[in-house]
Scaffold this motif. Sequence first.
Motif, short mmCIF file in Angstrom:
data_model
loop_
_atom_site.label_atom_id
_atom_site.label_comp_id
_atom_site.label_asym_id
_atom_site.label_seq_id
_atom_site.Cartn_x
_atom_site.Cartn_y
_atom_site.Cartn_z
N UNK A 17 101.76 65.56 48.65
CA UNK A 17 101.49 64.76 47.46
C UNK A 17 100.38 65.32 46.58
N UNK A 18 99.65 66.32 47.04
CA UNK A 18 98.48 66.82 46.31
C UNK A 18 98.82 67.35 44.93
N UNK A 19 99.98 67.89 44.75
CA UNK A 19 100.34 68.52 43.48
C UNK A 19 101.10 67.59 42.56
N UNK A 20 101.09 66.29 42.83
CA UNK A 20 101.86 65.37 41.99
C UNK A 20 100.98 64.47 41.14
N UNK A 21 99.70 64.77 41.07
CA UNK A 21 98.78 63.97 40.28
C UNK A 21 98.77 64.39 38.82
N UNK A 22 97.83 63.80 38.08
CA UNK A 22 97.67 64.09 36.66
C UNK A 22 96.38 64.88 36.45
N UNK A 23 96.39 65.83 35.52
CA UNK A 23 95.13 66.51 35.19
C UNK A 23 94.16 65.50 34.58
N UNK A 24 92.90 65.64 34.91
CA UNK A 24 91.90 64.71 34.38
C UNK A 24 91.94 64.69 32.85
N UNK A 25 92.03 63.50 32.30
CA UNK A 25 92.00 63.33 30.85
C UNK A 25 93.34 63.48 30.14
N UNK A 26 94.36 63.93 30.85
CA UNK A 26 95.69 64.07 30.25
C UNK A 26 96.48 62.79 30.52
N UNK A 27 97.05 62.23 29.48
CA UNK A 27 97.87 61.02 29.63
C UNK A 27 99.32 61.35 29.35
N UNK A 28 100.21 60.98 30.24
CA UNK A 28 101.64 61.19 29.95
C UNK A 28 102.08 60.25 28.82
N UNK A 29 103.14 60.65 28.12
CA UNK A 29 103.68 59.77 27.09
C UNK A 29 104.10 58.46 27.77
N UNK A 30 104.07 57.38 26.99
CA UNK A 30 104.27 56.04 27.57
C UNK A 30 105.69 55.78 28.05
N UNK A 31 106.67 56.29 27.35
CA UNK A 31 108.06 56.02 27.72
C UNK A 31 108.92 57.25 27.45
N UNK A 32 109.82 57.54 28.37
CA UNK A 32 110.79 58.61 28.19
C UNK A 32 112.18 58.01 28.31
N UNK A 33 112.97 58.18 27.27
CA UNK A 33 114.38 57.77 27.31
C UNK A 33 115.13 58.92 27.97
N UNK A 34 115.50 58.71 29.21
CA UNK A 34 116.12 59.79 29.99
C UNK A 34 117.41 60.28 29.35
N UNK A 35 118.13 59.40 28.67
CA UNK A 35 119.36 59.83 28.01
C UNK A 35 119.08 60.78 26.87
N UNK A 36 117.98 60.56 26.15
CA UNK A 36 117.61 61.47 25.07
C UNK A 36 116.99 62.76 25.62
N UNK A 37 116.28 62.66 26.74
CA UNK A 37 115.61 63.83 27.30
C UNK A 37 116.60 64.79 27.97
N UNK A 38 117.66 64.25 28.51
CA UNK A 38 118.65 65.07 29.20
C UNK A 38 119.21 66.13 28.26
N UNK A 39 119.68 67.21 28.83
CA UNK A 39 120.25 68.29 28.04
C UNK A 39 119.44 69.56 28.19
N UNK A 40 119.65 70.48 27.29
CA UNK A 40 119.01 71.79 27.36
C UNK A 40 117.76 71.87 26.51
N UNK A 41 116.72 72.44 27.09
CA UNK A 41 115.46 72.72 26.42
C UNK A 41 115.17 74.21 26.55
N UNK A 42 114.59 74.81 25.53
CA UNK A 42 114.21 76.23 25.54
C UNK A 42 112.70 76.34 25.64
N UNK A 43 112.27 77.28 26.46
CA UNK A 43 110.85 77.52 26.64
C UNK A 43 110.34 78.40 25.50
N UNK A 44 109.46 77.85 24.69
CA UNK A 44 108.91 78.57 23.54
C UNK A 44 107.65 79.32 23.94
N UNK A 45 106.80 78.68 24.72
CA UNK A 45 105.54 79.29 25.16
C UNK A 45 105.19 78.74 26.53
N UNK A 46 104.39 79.52 27.27
CA UNK A 46 103.96 79.09 28.60
C UNK A 46 102.70 79.84 29.01
#
Length: 178
Positions: A17-46
Amino acid sequence: MKAMRLLIIIAVGTLLTACTGLPEGIRPVKTVDVNQYAGTWYEIARLDHSFERGLSDVSAEYQIQDDGSLKVINRGYSTEEGTWKEAEGHAVFVDENRTGHLKVSFFGPFYASYVIFRLDSEDYQYAFITGFDRDYLWFLSRTPTVTDKALDDFRAVAEAEGFNLDELIIVDQSRNRP
């Protein structure tokens, strides 16, 4: 003997479980519509990591499963080997409110945080992702290219959130362009 067994169980549980936390000060977005999130995403930067080192044309496909989890298929081209690499994983929301905090696994019971901290919540055209700490950072887009302004906005937000962008890689997406 029982004390040793208990210590082992606690240690393994902590590792799992150690790697499933949140970075200090970073807040996830409040809601994700999984139907809209599904599909293909391209990695622009990393920020580079061993599991993506040398890969270009990286994309991620998210498929909704019957149980509400997501099947994740990450794909990238190894220029050194001249071949496509693919990894299949599994992601689940950390809480029932479907905030932008998921845990993803590509290796059995081992999960890592997948934190969506910025999302175009109207059209779901871009997402800024981190892991359990600021060593992990991705800019994902629905298209293999973005405007200079979009990339500048990503950099500004990432820097404001405390990410070090000295090692930022702009991903070559030439094989994914039409």
